[in-house]
Motif scaffolding. Structure first.
Motif, PDB file in Angstrom:
ATOM      1  N   ILE A   3       0.870  -1.168   0.000  1.00  0.00           N
ATOM      2  CA  ILE A   3       0.000   0.000   0.000  1.00  0.00           C
ATOM      3  C   ILE A   3       0.912   1.225   0.000  1.00  0.00           C
ATOM      4  N   ALA A   4       0.805   2.036  -1.043  1.00  0.00           N
ATOM      5  CA  ALA A   4       1.703   3.174  -1.222  1.00  0.00           C
ATOM      6  C   ALA A   4       0.920   4.475  -1.299  1.00  0.00           C
ATOM      7  N   VAL A   5       1.437   5.502  -0.652  1.00  0.00           N
ATOM      8  CA  VAL A   5       0.883   6.847  -0.729  1.00  0.00           C
ATOM      9  C   VAL A   5       1.901   7.714  -1.443  1.00  0.00           C
ATOM     10  N   VAL A   6       1.451   8.406  -2.484  1.00  0.00           N
ATOM     11  CA  VAL A   6       2.320   9.328  -3.219  1.00  0.00           C
ATOM     12  C   VAL A   6       1.672  10.706  -3.169  1.00  0.00           C
ATOM     13  N   THR A   7       2.374  11.681  -2.596  1.00  0.00           N
ATOM     14  CA  THR A   7       1.847  13.045  -2.553  1.00  0.00           C
ATOM     15  C   THR A   7       2.225  13.791  -3.827  1.00  0.00           C
ATOM     16  N   GLY A   8       1.408  14.764  -4.167  1.00  0.00           N
ATOM     17  CA  GLY A   8       1.663  15.507  -5.396  1.00  0.00           C
ATOM     18  C   GLY A   8       1.610  14.599  -6.610  1.00  0.00           C
ATOM     19  N   GLU A  24       3.984  -2.254 -10.615  1.00  0.00           N
ATOM     20  CA  GLU A  24       4.710  -3.269  -9.851  1.00  0.00           C
ATOM     21  C   GLU A  24       3.793  -4.001  -8.871  1.00  0.00           C
ATOM     22  N   GLY A  25       2.485  -3.682  -8.896  1.00  0.00           N
ATOM     23  CA  GLY A  25       1.523  -4.405  -8.068  1.00  0.00           C
ATOM     24  C   GLY A  25       1.088  -3.729  -6.794  1.00  0.00           C
ATOM     25  N   ALA A  26       1.517  -2.512  -6.561  1.00  0.00           N
ATOM     26  CA  ALA A  26       1.101  -1.803  -5.346  1.00  0.00           C
ATOM     27  C   ALA A  26      -0.295  -1.202  -5.533  1.00  0.00           C
ATOM     28  N   THR A  27      -1.019  -1.104  -4.444  1.00  0.00           N
ATOM     29  CA  THR A  27      -2.230  -0.283  -4.392  1.00  0.00           C
ATOM     30  C   THR A  27      -1.737   1.121  -4.101  1.00  0.00           C
ATOM     31  N   VAL A  28      -2.050   2.064  -4.980  1.00  0.00           N
ATOM     32  CA  VAL A  28      -1.497   3.408  -4.865  1.00  0.00           C
ATOM     33  C   VAL A  28      -2.582   4.404  -4.478  1.00  0.00           C
ATOM     34  N   GLY A  50      -3.600  -1.554 -13.218  1.00  0.00           N
ATOM     35  CA  GLY A  50      -3.217  -1.391 -11.816  1.00  0.00           C
ATOM     36  C   GLY A  50      -4.405  -0.982 -10.969  1.00  0.00           C
ATOM     37  N   TYR A  51      -4.140  -0.707  -9.709  1.00  0.00           N
ATOM     38  CA  TYR A  51      -5.205  -0.251  -8.818  1.00  0.00           C
ATOM     39  C   TYR A  51      -4.744   0.983  -8.066  1.00  0.00           C
ATOM     40  N   ALA A  52      -5.576   2.022  -8.116  1.00  0.00           N
ATOM     41  CA  ALA A  52      -5.268   3.270  -7.418  1.00  0.00           C
ATOM     42  C   ALA A  52      -6.557   3.881  -6.898  1.00  0.00           C
ATOM     43  N   GLU A  53      -6.395   4.716  -5.899  1.00  0.00           N
ATOM     44  CA  GLU A  53      -7.489   5.489  -5.336  1.00  0.00           C
ATOM     45  C   GLU A  53      -7.026   6.932  -5.213  1.00  0.00           C
ATOM     46  N   TYR A  54      -7.961   7.852  -5.378  1.00  0.00           N
ATOM     47  CA  TYR A  54      -7.649   9.257  -5.169  1.00  0.00           C
ATOM     48  C   TYR A  54      -7.994   9.625  -3.736  1.00  0.00           C
ATOM     49  N   ALA A  55      -7.142  10.421  -3.098  1.00  0.00           N
ATOM     50  CA  ALA A  55      -7.427  10.976  -1.786  1.00  0.00           C
ATOM     51  C   ALA A  55      -7.056  12.446  -1.801  1.00  0.00           C
ATOM     52  N   LYS A  56      -8.013  13.289  -1.491  1.00  0.00           N
ATOM     53  CA  LYS A  56      -7.725  14.720  -1.423  1.00  0.00           C
ATOM     54  C   LYS A  56      -6.855  14.973  -0.199  1.00  0.00           C
TER      55      LYS A  56
END
Length: 183
Positions: A3-8, A24-28, A50-56
């Motif tokens: 589980i990865a958090v990327v800011t900006g 690479e298989g991370a949930t971003v 892949g799989y990602a979610e947006y978070a404000k």
């Protein structure tokens, strides 16, 4: 399966980092204040399989950080990777730099990384594993005319990174800084 958090992560380098982690298989978690751009990155990741979610996320606000981390842990049970990428790089002569200019850069480029690390580290320590990557840059190394606040903030990121690496390394957490040049 991380589980990865990327800011900006709504565009540019942050979006590229998010896409790479997803490939690479991370949930971003695409964490950014710009919702439309963030959702666009999530859509691109989804289209690529892949799989990602947006978070404000307003990275300048420590309460925002705490809420984000709490929501992610409630849903995904952990955060494995944090990439502190969010930054601003205004250009203005030093003698024209206002207090507001100075504080805005330090809030986005330095304080945000502090808040993010402080929010994710308890869970990483508990799991005895984590990866934190702080983006700094050539401004920290060379200093640039018209970018004193950016140089100071990015140099501070180096200090934060070194201190956290030594303190949390024994707990299975690596903290590194990446200092890219122009991209």
């Amino acid at each position: 399966n991380k589980i990865a958090v990327v800011t900006g992560a709504a565009n540019g380098q942050g979006a590229s980092e998010a896409k790479l982690l997803a490939s690479e298989g991370a949930t971003v978690i695409v964490a950014d204040i710009r919702k439309e751009l963030g959702l666009s990155v999530v859509s691109e990741i989804d289209q690529l399989g892949g799989y990602a979610e947006y978070a404000k996320l307003d990275v300048r606000d420590e309460e925002n950080w705490q809420k984000l981390v709490s929501n992610i842990i409630n849903k995904h049970k952990r955060i494995d990777i944090l990439i502190n990428n969010a930054a601003i790089r205004p250009e203005k002569p030093f003698l024209e730099t206002t207090d507001a200019d100075w504080h805005q850069v330090l809030d986005v480029d330095l304080n945000a990384a502090f808040y993010g690390c402080r929010a994710v580290l308890p869970g990483m320590v508990s799991n005895r594993w984590g990866r934190i990557i702080n983006l700094t840059g050539m401004n920290a190394i060379h200093g640039y005319s018209g970018r004193a606040p950016v140089s100071v903030a990015k140099h501070g990121i180096w200090g934060l990174t070194k201190a956290l690496a030594k303190e949390f390394g024994p707990s299975g957490i690596t903290v590194n800084a990446i200092s890219p040049g122009p991209i």
